[in-house]
Each structure stands twice: as structure tokens, then as C-alpha cells.
Design a protein around this motif. Structure first.
Motif: not given
Length: 157
Positions: A37-49, A51-64
Motif C-alpha cells: 500500500g506504499t505510495s510513490a509520494k512516501e518514497i524518497k530516492c536519491s541516486l548519485g553517481s 551514492d544512493i539513499a532510499l527512505s520510505v515513510k521517513g525511514e532510511d532503508i538503504l543509504k551509503g
């Protein structure tokens, strides 16, 4: 219609607490399980050359820091069936030997056997591209790749 290499040979997937990742010579694929039921607006994803950062509903899932560099403007993410985030990164170095042993530096490492399987798949993918008319579907690379290279003597028999 040509069959993509992955469909023909399968992929070697590295399991993680949040999902799994796998790779080809050119790309790294990351599949992250998120609450149904997660919606796209609840996802923040930053893809650098690098590094990567992914958070869902304000919780960091993948970062580094990524294991190696990617083409940052070609990275994409999608939300599938409101339960999985799929990220595709394009490797900067697309040589068959560029097998990522881990997704991030020091995190989500493939164990030695899995890394060996990943390397074998990338080597087989390279040979498939170099010999497009040859059927590699039953091919097996024998030996430990890290020990000096694959033995293709069993092909075509």
C-alpha cells in the motif's frame, strides 16, 4: 525478437534484509520490499553517481556509498504493485570483469561462492555478446573464476 541475456541464463541474486540486488555487465538492479500500500509520494530516492539513499515513510532503508561509480542521470526507480521499489543503476565501467562484490562499500556483500557465481554469469554474458549466434543456454563455466579464468572447453559438445 531477441531474448535478453537475463531471461536466458537467469540472474545471481544477493539477498539482503530489505530485499535483494543483482547485476549484469551494464547494470545493477535493486529490489526493495516496502509495506503493501506504499505510495510513490512516501518514497524518497536519491541516486548519485557514487551514492544512493532510499527512505520510505521517513525511514532510511538503504543509504551509503556505492561499490563503484554509476551514470547518475541514467539511474531510475519505480514502485511496483505498491509493495516493491525497483532501482536500476547503469555502471560507469561496463567490462565483464567489473563484478561488484557488494552493493555498497562494506555493506550487502555477496559471500565468496555467490560472488564467484556472479562473476561466472558476467563472463558468460560477455561471451554471449561476443558470439551472438552461439547457444550458451546449457553452458557451464567450470572452476573457480578467481583462480585464473573460466574453462570453456565444454562448450559446443
Amino acid at each position: 525478437m531477441s531474448v535478453h541475456f537475463d531471461e536466458r541464463s537467469g540472474t545471481v541474486r544477493c539477498k539482503t534484509p530489505w530485499g535483494e540486488w543483482y547485476q549484469t555487465m551494464e547494470e545493477v538492479f535493486i529490489e526493495v520490499q516496502v509495506p503493501l500500500g506504499t505510495s510513490a509520494k512516501e518514497i524518497k530516492c536519491s541516486l548519485g553517481s557514487k551514492d544512493i539513499a532510499l527512505s520510505v515513510k521517513g525511514e532510511d532503508i538503504l543509504k551509503g556509498k556505492l561499490y563503484d561509480s554509476t551514470v547518475s542521470d541514467e539511474g531510475t526507480w519505480t514502485l511496483e504493485d505498491k509493495k516493491q521499489v525497483c532501482i536500476v543503476l547503469r555502471k560507469s565501467n561496463r567490462e565483464a570483469g567489473n563484478c561488484w562484490p557488494s552493493l555498497l562499500k562494506g555493506q550487502y556483500n555477496a559471500d565468496p561462492l555467490l560472488k564467484d557465481e556472479m562473476q561466472k554469469k558476467l563472463t558468460l554474458e560477455r561471451f554471449q555478446r561476443e558470439h551472438p549466434g552461439f547457444d550458451f543456454s546449457g553452458a557451464d563455466i567450470s572452476g573457480n573464476y578467481a583462480g585464473g579464468g573460466p574453462d570453456f572447453s565444454n562448450l559446443g559438445k
